[in-house]
Each structure stands twice: as structure tokens, then as C-alpha cells.
Scaffold this motif. Structure first.
Motif, PDB file in Angstrom:
ATOM      1  N   GLN A 630       0.857  -1.183   0.000  1.00 15.76           N
ATOM      2  CA  GLN A 630       0.000   0.000   0.000  1.00 15.76           C
ATOM      3  C   GLN A 630       0.893   1.233   0.000  1.00 15.76           C
ATOM      4  OE1 GLN A 630      -3.685   0.378   2.494  1.00 15.76           O
ATOM      5  NE2 GLN A 630      -2.543   2.027   3.473  1.00 15.76           N
ATOM      6  N   THR A 631       0.779   2.057  -1.041  1.00 14.32           N
ATOM      7  CA  THR A 631       1.655   3.217  -1.159  1.00 14.32           C
ATOM      8  C   THR A 631       1.119   4.426  -0.400  1.00 14.32           C
ATOM      9  OG1 THR A 631       0.590   3.778  -3.266  1.00 14.32           O
ATOM     10  CG2 THR A 631       2.609   2.465  -3.357  1.00 14.32           C
ATOM     11  N   TRP A 632      -0.196   4.535  -0.278  1.00 18.92           N
ATOM     12  CA  TRP A 632      -0.762   5.588   0.565  1.00 18.92           C
ATOM     13  C   TRP A 632      -2.230   5.317   0.876  1.00 18.92           C
ATOM     14  CZ3 TRP A 632      -4.684   7.754  -2.245  1.00 18.92           C
ATOM     15  CH2 TRP A 632      -4.534   7.910  -3.626  1.00 18.92           C
ATOM     16  N   ASN A 633      -2.729   5.981   1.921  1.00 12.16           N
ATOM     17  CA  ASN A 633      -4.124   5.888   2.368  1.00 12.16           C
ATOM     18  C   ASN A 633      -4.547   7.273   2.805  1.00 12.16           C
ATOM     19  OD1 ASN A 633      -6.596   5.369   3.531  1.00 12.16           O
ATOM     20  ND2 ASN A 633      -5.781   4.174   5.251  1.00 12.16           N
ATOM     21  N   ARG A 634      -5.516   7.860   2.123  1.00 11.17           N
ATOM     22  CA  ARG A 634      -5.921   9.231   2.419  1.00 11.17           C
ATOM     23  C   ARG A 634      -7.441   9.362   2.412  1.00 11.17           C
ATOM     24  NH1 ARG A 634      -1.383   9.215   3.456  1.00 11.17           N
ATOM     25  NH2 ARG A 634       0.298  10.680   2.897  1.00 11.17           N
ATOM     26  N   ASN A 635      -7.918  10.338   3.192  1.00 15.10           N
ATOM     27  CA  ASN A 635      -9.328  10.726   3.140  1.00 15.10           C
ATOM     28  C   ASN A 635      -9.479  11.763   2.036  1.00 15.10           C
ATOM     29  OD1 ASN A 635     -11.925  11.616   3.461  1.00 15.10           O
ATOM     30  ND2 ASN A 635     -11.767  12.059   5.644  1.00 15.10           N
ATOM     31  N   SER A 636     -10.234  11.420   1.007  1.00 20.85           N
ATOM     32  CA  SER A 636     -10.360  12.299  -0.147  1.00 20.85           C
ATOM     33  C   SER A 636     -11.256  13.508   0.117  1.00 20.85           C
ATOM     34  CB  SER A 636     -10.926  11.519  -1.335  1.00 20.85           C
ATOM     35  OG  SER A 636     -12.267  11.140  -1.078  1.00 20.85           O
ATOM     36  N   THR A 637     -11.980  13.514   1.243  1.00 20.41           N
ATOM     37  CA  THR A 637     -12.993  14.527   1.608  1.00 20.41           C
ATOM     38  C   THR A 637     -14.251  14.404   0.759  1.00 20.41           C
ATOM     39  OG1 THR A 637     -12.340  16.357   0.135  1.00 20.41           O
ATOM     40  CG2 THR A 637     -11.128  16.117   2.213  1.00 20.41           C
ATOM     41  N   VAL A 638     -14.353  13.340  -0.049  1.00 15.21           N
ATOM     42  CA  VAL A 638     -15.516  13.118  -0.913  1.00 15.21           C
ATOM     43  C   VAL A 638     -16.294  11.925  -0.374  1.00 15.21           C
ATOM     44  CG1 VAL A 638     -16.286  12.433  -3.225  1.00 15.21           C
ATOM     45  CG2 VAL A 638     -14.402  14.070  -2.961  1.00 15.21           C
ATOM     46  N   GLU A 639     -17.537  12.145   0.041  1.00 15.05           N
ATOM     47  CA  GLU A 639     -18.367  11.047   0.533  1.00 15.05           C
ATOM     48  C   GLU A 639     -18.988  10.295  -0.642  1.00 15.05           C
ATOM     49  OE1 GLU A 639     -21.199  12.492   3.300  1.00 15.05           O
ATOM     50  OE2 GLU A 639     -19.725  12.744   4.908  1.00 15.05           O
ATOM     51  N   PHE A 640     -19.134   9.003  -0.476  1.00 11.80           N
ATOM     52  CA  PHE A 640     -19.660   8.121  -1.528  1.00 11.80           C
ATOM     53  C   PHE A 640     -18.922   8.347  -2.855  1.00 11.80           C
ATOM     54  CE2 PHE A 640     -23.169   9.015   1.418  1.00 11.80           C
ATOM     55  CZ  PHE A 640     -23.405   7.734   1.890  1.00 11.80           C
ATOM     56  N   PRO A 641     -17.598   8.267  -2.828  1.00 13.71           N
ATOM     57  CA  PRO A 641     -16.846   8.548  -4.059  1.00 13.71           C
ATOM     58  C   PRO A 641     -17.082   7.480  -5.113  1.00 13.71           C
ATOM     59  CG  PRO A 641     -15.400   7.626  -2.391  1.00 13.71           C
ATOM     60  CD  PRO A 641     -16.721   7.861  -1.717  1.00 13.71           C
ATOM     61  N   GLY A 642     -17.052   7.897  -6.352  1.00 16.33           N
ATOM     62  CA  GLY A 642     -17.127   6.955  -7.458  1.00 16.33           C
ATOM     63  C   GLY A 642     -15.762   6.360  -7.731  1.00 16.33           C
ATOM     64  N   ARG A 643     -15.671   5.613  -8.810  1.00 15.25           N
ATOM     65  CA  ARG A 643     -14.404   4.965  -9.126  1.00 15.25           C
ATOM     66  C   ARG A 643     -13.353   6.002  -9.508  1.00 15.25           C
ATOM     67  NH1 ARG A 643     -14.868  -0.462  -9.578  1.00 15.25           N
ATOM     68  NH2 ARG A 643     -16.985  -1.277  -9.538  1.00 15.25           N
ATOM     69  N   PRO A 644     -12.155   5.899  -8.938  1.00 19.01           N
ATOM     70  CA  PRO A 644     -11.107   6.883  -9.247  1.00 19.01           C
ATOM     71  C   PRO A 644     -10.648   6.758 -10.689  1.00 19.01           C
ATOM     72  CG  PRO A 644     -10.572   5.596  -7.276  1.00 19.01           C
ATOM     73  CD  PRO A 644     -11.707   4.912  -7.951  1.00 19.01           C
ATOM     74  N   ILE A 645     -10.134   7.847 -11.206  1.00 21.74           N
ATOM     75  CA  ILE A 645      -9.468   7.841 -12.506  1.00 21.74           C
ATOM     76  C   ILE A 645      -8.167   8.616 -12.331  1.00 21.74           C
ATOM     77  CG2 ILE A 645     -10.629   9.923 -13.371  1.00 21.74           C
ATOM     78  CD1 ILE A 645     -10.686   8.560 -16.133  1.00 21.74           C
ATOM     79  N   ALA A 646      -7.080   8.089 -12.880  1.00 18.24           N
ATOM     80  CA  ALA A 646      -5.762   8.671 -12.665  1.00 18.24           C
ATOM     81  C   ALA A 646      -5.245   9.339 -13.930  1.00 18.24           C
ATOM     82  CB  ALA A 646      -4.776   7.593 -12.206  1.00 18.24           C
ATOM     83  N   SER A 647      -4.567  10.473 -13.742  1.00 16.80           N
ATOM     84  CA  SER A 647      -3.796  11.097 -14.816  1.00 16.80           C
ATOM     85  C   SER A 647      -2.324  10.807 -14.543  1.00 16.80           C
ATOM     86  CB  SER A 647      -4.057  12.606 -14.842  1.00 16.80           C
ATOM     87  OG  SER A 647      -3.464  13.233 -13.706  1.00 16.80           O
ATOM     88  N   ALA A 648      -1.443  11.489 -15.233  1.00 14.94           N
ATOM     89  CA  ALA A 648      -0.017  11.261 -15.019  1.00 14.94           C
ATOM     90  C   ALA A 648       0.431  11.727 -13.647  1.00 14.94           C
ATOM     91  CB  ALA A 648       0.788  11.978 -16.098  1.00 14.94           C
ATOM     92  N   THR A 649      -0.305  12.656 -13.051  1.00 18.06           N
ATOM     93  CA  THR A 649       0.151  13.257 -11.787  1.00 18.06           C
ATOM     94  C   THR A 649      -0.850  13.153 -10.652  1.00 18.06           C
ATOM     95  OG1 THR A 649      -0.695  15.413 -12.533  1.00 18.06           O
ATOM     96  CG2 THR A 649       1.628  14.920 -12.977  1.00 18.06           C
ATOM     97  N   HIS A 650      -2.138  12.969 -10.945  1.00 19.86           N
ATOM     98  CA  HIS A 650      -3.161  13.018  -9.910  1.00 19.86           C
ATOM     99  C   HIS A 650      -4.151  11.865 -10.032  1.00 19.86           C
ATOM    100  CE1 HIS A 650      -1.668  17.194  -9.830  1.00 19.86           C
ATOM    101  NE2 HIS A 650      -2.068  17.208  -8.572  1.00 19.86           N
ATOM    102  N   VAL A 651      -4.906  11.671  -8.955  1.00 18.90           N
ATOM    103  CA  VAL A 651      -6.009  10.717  -8.928  1.00 18.90           C
ATOM    104  C   VAL A 651      -7.261  11.507  -8.565  1.00 18.90           C
ATOM    105  CG1 VAL A 651      -6.921   8.617  -7.898  1.00 18.90           C
ATOM    106  CG2 VAL A 651      -4.453   8.911  -8.145  1.00 18.90           C
TER     107      VAL A 651
END
Length: 715
Positions: A630-651
């Protein structure tokens, strides 16, 4: 050319037949698909393969290039940015490139010049309509086929821009060949857009007409300077094309013609007026950067061009670097893009209140548009650039049916979007009872015209074409649409993209099976009882298993990364491991234990080679699928988040109400957020929004059939 002992026997499962050529970027081979189609397979050199930023850019550019199709381009049909040597397959275009032909035969005659001008202009029109800028249009990238010219080499040249000793300070670094580059590519590469390709078009046509580029000199440095400040040499260009080429070579990108204007000029028709922005969309604030910029003085342009250029020969081209004080990297956005918000009002006419109340199920980008489907809407198109609603199709229904029905986008390939037609509670004249009936449809992404309709399942137990991991009855592959057929789902088939007819049909095994897709290929996953799960790669020519492996556990296919299929048990109380199966070769199986047990309530998504576990409380956890760490674990501040999508620098993750968070891809730290914009009820609409990323343009569905877009790179 003769194959060498060091050349591979196949690339990505495509047998190699010949070596077509090599250059600064890599080697090009002639291959053949299972159906017999000849392909040009381009494998990049090791110096690029070892650079992770190149791979990231290569992946993004190939995804954009897949949308390009047309009579005068060579469409991308397959690619793998995660292979040991990244590769891309395009349709093979037999013939000679323009540069070689002119060197051997001399300048083209007038009639062939006019045909070339029309063909290349139409090619650029098709390229720009999907938000792609070629950036390296030159004679070597124009093939002279028997039925007209073809523009080739999407993706690779732009991906090469990512290379460099210090990518953060060399933000103006671009790939190109000075005689065919635009002034802005040399002086202000951050602002390069479709007009840059138009300038290159003028230079290519001047070469075809005279045998020399309009800014040629003995020194690449002098050539670059002449591109920025000099007058093109067009004395030997036929008078019939002089105005066409001069207009293309205007130094100011804003005054260069559009492809439609050029085509009108060739036909001798009145030049069409340029479209004005007249978009009826909701909640549309002006873009933050919409203030007019002062025009830069020509002297400053010249100073930037002469003082900031570092020219280094690479293969047959020239890499041009421009060092700038501003260390921001340019956003890659669809042509003409600006921030917008829009809402769909497609109505079905059912019941007393036909207004929509639900969300979009899924969206996909195709041919310059964002195609979405959801509550009572089969498909609706918004312009990627402006948000203008260009067409909408309600879900099909029958008389007296007042139930709410959801459409879904099953996939998009080229100019086709695959959706499902939902006919519910259809009366049976014989029994007096009712049954459900479903069908898959292909819709023209530009016009919304239904191209074909193919029935799938019907009867009391019929199931809609479904892409969810636990109930997948359809999958869009590079060869067509895989779907379950019949009243009891007794068979599966591959629907031909052209007419929707099954290319083949195979009986469904008696066990419980699912259709899945990974890296554009189709798979059948069947329960093997105590033995586990049987995973079969389906042969696109016959539908029979090309190979089969059995893995322990009740697993579902998450995706493919690094040449390995990734599978996991999504039904258990926790995630303790994932299983990797090599997609080619020996198909070895390997269990990767997770360093930290993940909760079973988490949604599991693979994006850009990383596994993301997301929870309804906003927690996002990133896991390396190669090691299980596991590289990191963070609270995104978004409740009921949908599926993440990643760019070259961000998620990126978003809530049903449209609240958006961007997390740093390396650390998971929240980089920035955007507030919600509407009412979103996850207990009715399911998980949060499914995001779409086109270059740096991020599209966020939310609330009641609404969507907005932001510049994900500079927000």
C-alpha cells in the motif's frame, strides 16, 4: 526489409511478417491480426521504454489517437504502453511516403497536388474534431496510398516530448522537424493547438509542389529562425495553390484557416463563417483565464526563438527545447475547450411527469463529444469543447409503460458508441403475460443516428447488457461487442462493428460465466466449483478459448497491467490478495499477498497501473499490484466517491453531487477540491460519478443528468 535475428516473432500476439523500417523513435514491423488484417506495429526504442514519463504520455496519446478515424488517416487498432517495449498497431497502409516519393520522382503535378491538399485537409479535420493535435505533420508521415493520402504516426511523437533530463524546467520541449513546425511550436509550445497542424500542412504542400520546404536552409537553427521570422519561398508553387499555402503559413495562429475553410477554398465555394459560441448550458461561469491576453511584440517572439532554442539531432528529426521561466507544463485540452456545465433534458414522454430525476450511468468520449446515458436516456452528446448538447435519444419504451428505465454506454470505438435499448414488460399475445426484451445498438457518435440494432436477451429472466464486475453480460473489445444471447442466455457472440451481425456464436458453458474485457481483448470467466475460476481468452476469429487457466477462488477480472491480468475476489469480507496471470506466453499464475488487508466493502479499480480501494466514507487507498504494497491511504474529503481515474500526476474522485477531489498520485495528499453542484443520492444513483478524462479535460457527471468539466492540470 529483411527480418533480423534479434527481431521478435510476434508483438502483442500479432505474428511479425516483415520489417518495414526504423528511425529515431523505434522499429516498424508488418504484422497480421487473427482475421488476416495487415497491421503496422511500431515498437519504441529502449531509451524511451525505460522512461516512465514517456510511458505515461504514450498511454494518454494513444487513448486520444484511438478516437481518430476517417478516409485519410491510419486508425490505431491496438497498443500496450505497459509492455517491456511499448508498442502501437495501426492499419497498414501500403505505398510510399511523400518524402521518399518526391526525392525519387520530383514534385507532384498539379492534379495530384490538389488531391493531396484535399486529402490532408480532410484528415486534419477528422483529427481535430476529436480534440487531437498531430504536432508532427511532415512528408515522412504522409503515405501515398492507391486511393489517396493517409496521415500516420499518432501518439508516438507527442509522447516523446516527455523525455528529458529535467522535465519540470524544460516545459517547452517539443518534438518535431523545424521545416514543418509552426512558429508557436518553437516560441510558445504551451499554446500549440490545431492551427499548428494547419501551418505544417502548408509547409508539406509547398515541399510536395517544389521539392523543398518553404523555410529550408543548410542549418536547422537557421531554418527554425526562418519559420518564426522569415518569409516562405513559394515562387515555384503553382498559382492554383498559392493562396491556399500562403493562408496556411500565416504567422498568427488565430488568422490561419480551419479545415472547412480550406476545403471551401479548394472547391471554389464561399468561405463559411466561423462558428460563434452560442451554447445553452446551465450554471456556466466564465472561464477563469478568459481575459484577453495582450499581443506579444514580434521582437519578443524573435528573441524567444533565437535565445531559447537548443537544437539536438535525434534520429531523422530534431528535438527543439525552449527553456522558460514559467515551469508549468502545458495542458492538453480538446481544441477550443473552455470550462462548462450542462444538463440534459431528454424526455421519454412517459407518465404525467416526464422530467428526468436520476443520474448518468456512464459516459464515454468519442469523435469530439461526450456521450452519456442514464435515467430514461439511451444516449446524449455534449461537445467536449463547449458543452453544447448536440443530440439526445430517449430510452425506447412500449405504450403504457411508466416505469423508470436506465440506459448505459457499453463502450465507444472510433465513430461508434455502443448502448443498450431497453424494452420492458412487452405483452405476449399468446400467454397474456409480459416479458422483458433487450438489444444492443450502435449509434453514430457525431449524429446520434442508430446504425444497427441486435437483440440480445428476452423473457422473464432476461438481463440487460451489463458491464458490472459481478454481473457482466457484455464487453466492448477492439474486434466488436461481446454479448450474451438467447432467452436463457444460452450462448455468447461477437457483434460485428459494421452491421451488428454476430461474427460467430458459441454455446455458453453450463457453469455461471461472465464476459469481461482487458486491454481490448475478450475473456470468459466461469465458475469451476471447488477448483476456482476458469479464465479463457476468447479467439476473436472463432469465439473458442485461445487459452484457459484455472485460478483458485471465486475471482473476477479487474483489468490488465504490465502484461498481466489482475483478478480478485470482490465478494468476500476482506481483500487479502490478488492474482496475476501472464496475458501471453506461458500464462503463469502468481498470487500477490496484500501487505495490508483491505475491507471487502471497498470498490476496487485499476487505473494507470495502480489499484485503488475506495470506501463510502471517502477513504482512498493506493496499492502497487506488482508487490501488494500500500503506497498511501488518504481521506479524499468526498463522501460516496465513485471509481477513481488517474492522470499522469493526480487521482480524481467525485461524489454523486459533483464534489471533486484531486489527490497527488505519489502521496495521496489532497491537491485541490471543487464543491458539489447538485443533489446526489447514492442510495438511489449507486456510487459516485464515473469520470471521463480526455487529455487534461476532466468530465464530471453529477446530480440529475448533469455534467461539468475542469482543466485537471491547472485547476
Amino acid at each position: 526489409m529483411v527480418l533480423r535475428d534479434s527481431d521478435p516473432e510476434d508483438i502483442g500476439g500479432y505474428p511479425i511478417e516483415d520489417r518495414l523500417g526504423s528511425g529515431g523513435m523505434g522499429v516498424v514491423y508488418l504484422g497480421r491480426s487473427a482475421s488476416g488484417r495487415r497491421l503496422a506495429l511500431k515498437v519504441v526504442h529502449g531509451q524511451y521504454a525505460d522512461d516512465q514519463e514517456f510511458r505515461t504520455r504514450f498511454r494518454r496519446e494513444v487513448e486520444a489517437a484511438r478516437q481518430v478515424s476517417g478516409a485519410f488517416t491510419a486508425p490505431v487498432v491496438d497498443a500496450d504502453a505497459d509492455a517491456s517495449s511499448p508498442w502501437m498497431a495501426t492499419v497498414y497502409i501500403p505505398g510510399e511516403n511523400l518524402g521518399g516519393h518526391v526525392r525519387r520522382e520530383g514534385p507532384l503535378p498539379l492534379d495530384r497536388l490538389q488531391e493531396l491538399a484535399a486529402g490532408l485537409t480532410e484528415a486534419l479535420r477528422d483529427i481535430h474534431r476529436v480534440g487531437v493535435v498531430h504536432r508532427d505533420l511532415k512528408p515522412a508521415n504522409v503515405m501515398l496510398a492507391e486511393d489517396g493520402p493517409r496521415v500516420i504516426d499518432f501518439g508516438v511523437s507527442r509522447a516523446a516530448e516527455a523525455l528529458g533530463a529535467d522535465a519540470l524546467t524544460q516545459t517547452g520541449r517539443v518534438m518535431g522537424t523545424p521545416p514543418y513546425m509552426s512558429p508557436e511550436q518553437l516560441t510558445n509550445p504551451r499554446d500549440v493547438g490545431p492551427a499548428s497542424d494547419i501551418f505544417s500542412l502548408g509547409a508539406v504542400l509547398a515541399y510536395a509542389a517544389t521539392g523543398r520546404g518553404p523555410f529550408d536552409s543548410d542549418s536547422p537553427y537557421e531554418t527554425a529562425t526562418r519559420v518564426v521570422t522569415g518569409t516562405p519561398e513559394l515562387d515555384r508553387v503553382p498559382a492554383e495553390l498559392r493562396r491556399f499555402i500562403e493562408w496556411c503559413l500565416d504567422k498568427d495562429p488565430a488568422t490561419r484557416p480551419t479545415p472547412d475553410e480550406l476545403l471551401a477554398l479548394l472547391k471554389g465555394e464561399p468561405i463559411p463563417p466561423r462558428p460563434t459560441t452560442d451554447v445553452s448550458v446551465a450554471e456556466q461561469p466564465p472561464a477563469a483565464d478568459a481575459a484577453p491576453r495582450p499581443r506579444r511584440r514580434r521582437g519578443l517572439l524573435v528573441a524567444a526563438a533565437v535565445g531559447g532554442l537548443l537544437l539536438a539531432l535525434v534520429g531523422t528529426g530534431v528535438v527543439v527545447r525552449l527553456v522558460r521561466d514559467d515551469d508549468r507544463v502545458a495542458s492538453q485540452l480538446p481544441a477550443g475547450w473552455r470550462s462548462w456545465t450542462a444538463k440534459d433534458t431528454t424526455t421519454s414522454g412517459k407518465g404525467e411527469d416526464p422530467s428526468p430525476s436520476g443520474t448518468f450511468t456512464r459516459c464515454a468520449a468519442a469523435r469530439g463529444g461526450l456521450i452519456c446515458a442514464g435515467d430514461d436516456v439511451k444516449a446524449v452528446r455534449f461537445s467536449l469543447a463547449t458543452g453544447k448538447r448536440e443530440w439526445g435519444l430517449p430510452v425506447d419504451s412500449v405504450p403504457d409503460d411508466t416505469s423508470s428505465m436506465e440506459g448505459d454506454v457499453l463502450g465507444a470505438v472510433g465513430d461508434r458508441v455502443y448502448v443498450y435499448r431497453n424494452d420492458q414488460t412487452v405483452p405476449d399475445d399468446n400467454s397474456g403475460e409480459s416479458y422483458e426484451r433487450y438489444a444492443i445498438e450502435a449509434v453514430d457518435a457525431r449524429t446520434g443516428d442508430v446504425l444497427w440494432t441486435t437483440p440480445t436477451q428476452r423473457g422473464s429472466g432476461a438481463m440487460a447488457p451489463d458491464l458490472t464486475a459481478d454481473n457482466s453480460t457484455a464487453a466492448t473489445t477492439r474486434d466488436g461487442v461481446l454479448t450474451v444471447l438467447g432467452t436463457e442466455g444460452g450462448s455468447y457472440a461477437l457483434l460485428d462493428p459494421e452491421d451488428g451481425d454476430p461474427r460467430w456464436k458459441q454455446p455458453m458453458p453450463e457453469e455461471e460465466c461472465l464476459l469481461r474485457e482487458a486491454a481490448g481483448k475478450g475473456y470468459l470467466l466461469c465458475s469451476a466449483g471447488k477448483a476456482g475460476t476458469r479464465v479463457s481468452r476468447l479467439d476473436p476469429a472463432t469465439g473458442k478459448p485461445a487459452w484457459t487457466v484455472t485460478v483458485r477462488g471465486s475471482l473476477t477480472l479487474i483489468g490488465q497491467s504490465g502484461g498481466r491480468l489482475l483478478l480478485a475476489d470482490t465478494s468476500g469480507p476482506t481483500y487479502r490478495s490478488i492474482v496475476a496471470v501472464t496475458a501471453s506466453g506461458s500464462h503463469t499464475r502468481h498470487t500477490i499477498e496484500l501487505a495490508r488487508t483491505q475491507p471487502g466493502a471497498a470498490s476496487l479499480t485499476l487505473s494507470r497501473g495502480t489499484l485503488y480501494f475506495t470506501l463510502s466514507n471517502g477513504s482512498v487507498r493506493a496499492v502497487d499490484p506488482r508487490t501488494g504494497r500500500q503506497t498511501w491511504n488518504r481521506n479524499s474529503t468526498v463522501e460516496f466517491p465513485g471509481r477513481p481515474i488517474a492522470s499522469a500526476t493526480h487521482v480524481f474522485v467525485a461524489s454523486p453531487s459533483g464534489r471533486l477531489a484531486a489527490l497527488d498520485g505519489r502521496t495521496g495528499d489532497v491537491a485541490w477540491t471543487r464543491p458539489g453542484r447538485g443533489v446526489g443520492m447514492p442510495w438511489m444513483g449507486g456510487e459516485g460519478a464515473r469520470l471521463t478524462l480526455v487529455g487534461d479535460a476532466l468530465y464530471v457527471p453529477y446530480g440529475t443528468r448533469s455534467v461539468y468539466t475542469v482543466d485537471a492540470h491547472h485547476s
